[in-house]
Write an enzyme that holds these catalytic residues in place. Structure first.
Site, mmCIF file in Angstrom:
data_model
loop_
_atom_site.group_PDB
_atom_site.id
_atom_site.type_symbol
_atom_site.label_atom_id
_atom_site.label_comp_id
_atom_site.label_asym_id
_atom_site.label_seq_id
_atom_site.Cartn_x
_atom_site.Cartn_y
_atom_site.Cartn_z
ATOM 1 N N GLY A 29 81.961 80.833 50.150
ATOM 2 C CA GLY A 29 82.176 81.795 49.083
ATOM 3 C C GLY A 29 83.380 82.667 49.392
ATOM 4 O O GLY A 29 83.786 82.816 50.546
ATOM 5 N N CYS A 30 83.947 83.254 48.356
ATOM 6 C CA CYS A 30 85.166 84.049 48.552
ATOM 7 C C CYS A 30 84.894 85.314 49.356
ATOM 8 O O CYS A 30 85.636 85.641 50.280
ATOM 9 C CB CYS A 30 85.811 84.374 47.208
ATOM 10 S SG CYS A 30 84.681 85.096 45.994
ATOM 11 N N TYR A 31 83.829 86.032 49.009
ATOM 12 C CA TYR A 31 83.502 87.235 49.790
ATOM 13 C C TYR A 31 83.172 86.883 51.241
ATOM 14 O O TYR A 31 83.649 87.565 52.164
ATOM 15 C CB TYR A 31 82.325 87.976 49.163
ATOM 16 C CG TYR A 31 82.620 88.736 47.891
ATOM 17 C CD1 TYR A 31 83.547 89.767 47.865
ATOM 18 C CD2 TYR A 31 81.928 88.465 46.720
ATOM 19 C CE1 TYR A 31 83.786 90.494 46.705
ATOM 20 C CE2 TYR A 31 82.152 89.184 45.548
ATOM 21 C CZ TYR A 31 83.084 90.198 45.547
ATOM 22 O OH TYR A 31 83.299 90.913 44.405
ATOM 23 N N THR B 5 84.242 84.483 53.071
ATOM 24 C CA THR B 5 85.444 84.106 53.818
ATOM 25 C C THR B 5 86.090 85.328 54.461
ATOM 26 O O THR B 5 86.302 85.371 55.677
ATOM 27 C CB THR B 5 86.446 83.412 52.877
ATOM 28 O OG1 THR B 5 85.877 82.166 52.455
ATOM 29 C CG2 THR B 5 87.776 83.160 53.570
#
EC number: 1.2.1.38
Lengths: 345, 345, 345, 345
Positions: D148-150, D152
């Site tokens: 997920g972006c968060y 990362t």
């Protein structure tokens, strides 16, 4: 094909145009980045000034001088207007000098003096290869005047109709621009607090310096002086220009004639993209790219052609055009290091 | 002077126009806010739908119906077009009905059908008091058609020049608008990701529904049909419209004539503010206010007048005009509950 | 009730805090706006500097001096820090001086010197009426230190939990702020091109000047020094702060205890609005208003309380608080000239 | 070195993650773009849906099915969660399947069910090569779960300190994100009018689905379960995440220890860039790039480490990581087709 490495210097590497040049040059396969120069920030690390250019983070800006700039195959000048002439005169005729500033764009010294003040430096081959004859003049040249950002899109969005005589030589352009076109010098009206949630017009009434450049470009396409009413509008975004242009249709001209003229003019152009009918340009689609997106229609009630164009003012509007012209001047493939793909959303 | 309390209902209280109406009505000294109605969100608390309206947080939206709307002195309709006619017909003639939608703006049924489709509902007094004769028609009326947001500023920015015959009846308007004018219904192209960092034109070529309204307004000022080339442009902000308008100057007309016409036309208008020479309108200055800021100049090279106007599309462009017209209709001071002070930055 | 008109002067009328003060004072029924002063822009018209304040457009800024400021009942100081002490000393004790700057906020001279440098000017009654005992101290005072914008929301979002001992005295606050908090002085990193499409942290590691003020406020509520980790984050908008705060829950404390503490603390506060459960604050809802929106929850996995608060940094965060305190000091109704209604969207 | 051309399909090509994948794949020298699929927009031209991808403008979206996706060397899945398992099961084990969704990220079925609902699909090699052991697991794999972006940026910004035991296993992360992370489905709260000029928190109190993923990542670095208080904040920009993270310092740990740990952990990582001391990350610097910018400091008063990280949620946060992992899986140079250069301003 030119396969050896070309050394390039960038004067004005701390500004927005300089930063965009470096972003593109870092991705260019035949270029080696040499001297980077600045004015008040000479001595500072590029990592502080342009933190997005990670591979150059440890480079230190030098003074802009003949000494630092000489010895390169190509010198890009991204300087305030009025400074390019003296530097270019000292660099040898065999050095390719690409001026991103305004100094060598206008042919008429009187117009230069009226709009910029001071002495006209001269006229160099104009870096808009998509204009008739321009590409040929740029091949092998050692001097290039990169167009202004507004003139790039304002010219391309109108050129086919003007050249084909489909509209009267009396055009109106209102161009919405992001703030990076105004540069990185800190001025109160360019503060984030002033531009966010805000739209304003400036240079109204034909007083913007890009006006005579648009007139020059369009008038060269026809046997008449084209009247241009140009109004730039500042909008809350960093990059991009959307130009809305219109002109009275000549009697008998219809939508099909107009579309055909644009298809013919730009069908083979690698960086001018006439959108499918029904789609209208948006600046986001060309962010970071060298593409110009265009669309055109006819307002039968008002009997006007209306055309809209989008460009990234820093890329195709400045640094992308500079690289495109460098490629032509050096005999490289015109699109080397450039893309038609935008960064969206 | 009307000092008793007026009861008002708002149909469409969950949308942007409805929210702005409530924001203004909460500050109006002679108004009591009655029924608030919605469509799909009937039954929800206003605190969820319009969290900025703290004093109304516990109000619950009702269904939009004759039953809920009747019994008020004033009913504001902020509904999709096509719905106002039936409701207004059922409300008594003694109820003041202020329609923020388009249903009763156009006089020509054929234009209504062409641009909106369906049957023309009729024509009500037009809620732009600054037009000649309009204020008088609004005093005491029980029906008001609030103008569209683009027509408000496009008309005011051109009216003095058109009426005085200073320009040819052939105008070009490019108007940059924030996104709230498109309403609160979720559509992909209005997502934040799509509009931030992006500018796009739409309704190009005279196809936007506000075009015939601008033509109607300007043509009423002269003895000719005024040709209008109108292009709306969507820009990355929530509120505000900046209209850039131009038209060919009539021979012999100069900058002084133009300025004099605007000063005369608007010198006594409480909400139209001609800026001092040299200052140009910006939307931020009118955010949340009922003011229209204007500036005008002459481009001698292009022989065109160029005028720029700024308005808050939700305030003076919709809800502020609605309250201004209510005041006129009820015999109150025209500016009650309204302000010329914007929220900036 | 104080019904005569109070004359007010504003020193620093060209900045953002000064502009917001004037916006609010123009709507205050018991105030007459007297001298407006500036520094480098003395002599300029306010219509140029603050074009949104139409009723004051013709006012000319005077020099900031004892001569211009004296003779008013109230003097608001919206000046760079370090300048208020000298001015206040010269104004009589009967003049109400409301300092929007930092000079008189901190009680500890050592902290002042560490964070601001120079000599500590002193300590005035602290203008956050919602803190225990603060309202009483402000009634009738002739000196007010308006809180910093970050401390206002950071304190209010944590105060009930800290005071009731529901959390350990060890809090973390990350506060996203619009750019107007940084003022109107032109600095490169605050340019629109730099802040749009960009988020950055600054003053990380407890170095922001508002940190000791938050510590001072929270520590006064308990018998321990509260440890505060504060990080401000700059986000692409002009106005507003959203503070996200958390702290370890004390054993045995649950969601109901926390909510009850906030309801009790703020149930009667006119400008602090605890949102219904499930709704979270957003800055848009408080734009231009004097309201603080709060919500609180418990993260059982992490055993932390998490609370979020929204405030308009220029209104309740600065100018609104200044007016609220003026009302208290003058014996007016505390909310006179203020609103809980935000401007959205 | 794998020099033949690899055929890739993208399922979910009309969304933001799909568009970014295509933008990157168009610049990848060893890839041929095959089938592009969608759901409701199957049959539409990509030129309409993703107008920035000019070279693919004439491609038509197909249905997402085994039939359209089979026959490629690599299949990227950019689908709503819950849909990847069934598709992956049908594609052969020799096909590289890179899932940009959440289905295969979590190891604990109970956590999957709690946060996502439905049945856990399984666990694939986790696509964050910068974590200990992860790069080795990705080499030659035929299944990748893109983080997920968060998670990362939240993981990378804290990993060295957690792994080295410099902080207590009790971290707080507040992450400001642009709107594209929420996808392209039209929802009212994501409208431009709602997000511009507005900041809001959501998923407060540990309820965001990325919370267990961050806990899983950090806990794997130490022998304790790491407590994570995670709060996402929506800010007015399209792209980018800025994570502000902090944790209590272990006794005796100082700024030098912390910096040394980060330098050691990331000194050889091509895409993790620890900024020079004194510079703080900003999202603009990583726009469109695969880089993560980090900075770390120590707050001695609060005895906490504070670290800040910036990432482009669509690039390194999703599509860039997907391409990086494809490169590893196929035995290509890890950085092929990726850049550390951001697009600014």
């Amino acid at each position: 094909m030119h396969m050896t490495t070309t050394s390039v210097a960038v004067a004005g590497a701390s500004g927005y145009a300089g930063g965009e040049l470096l972003r593109l040059l870092l991705g260019h396969p035949h270029v080696e980045i040499g001297a980077l120069t600045g004015a008040s920030n000479a001595g500072e690390r590029l990592g502080t000034l342009q933190p997005h250019l990670v591979p150059l983070a440890d480079r230190v800006l030098q003074e802009t001088s003949l000494e630092t700039l000489s010895g390169h195959d190509v010198v890009f000048l991204a300087l305030p207007h009025g400074q390019s002439g003296a530097i270019a005169a000292e660099l040898g005729d065999d050095v390719l000098v690409v001026d991103c500033g305004a100094d060598f764009r206008l042919a008429d010294p009187a117009l230069w003096e009226r709009f910029y003040g001071g002495t006209h430096a001269g006229t160099w081959p104009y870096g808009l290869p998509e204009l008739p004859g321009a590409r040929e003049a740029l091949r092998g040249t050692r001097r290039v005047a990169v167009p202004g950002c507004y003139p790039t899109v304002s010219t391309l969005v109108l050129a086919p109709a003007v050249q084909q005589g489909l509209v009267a030589p009396d055009v109106v352009v209102v161009a919405a621009s992001g703030t990076s076109g105004a540069g990185k010098a800190a001025k109160p009206h360019l503060l984030g607090s002033e531009v966010m949630g805000n739209v304003s017009a400036y240079g109204v009434g034909g007083t913007h310096r890009h006006t005579p450049e648009i007139i020059q470009n369009l008038s060269a396409l026809t046997d008449q002086t084209v009247s241009v009413s140009f109004t730039p509008v500042l909008v809350p975004m960093s990059r991009g220009i959307l130009a809305t242009a219109s002109a009275p249709l000549v009697d008998g001209v219809g939508a099909d004639d107009v579309r055909a003229a644009y298809e013919k003019a730009y069908g083979d152009e690698p960086f001018v993209h006439l959108l499918p009918e029904g789609l209208w340009p948006q600046t986001q689609s060309v962010t970071g790219s060298n593409a110009v997106h265009l669309q055109v229609t006819v307002d039968e009630d008002a009997r006007r052609m209306v055309a809209v164009g989008a460009v990234d003012n820093l890329s195709k509007g400045t640094a992308g055009a500079a690289v495109q012209c460098m490629n032509l001047a050096l005999g490289l493939d015109e699109g080397t290091g450039l893309t038609t793909i935008g960064l969206a959303p």
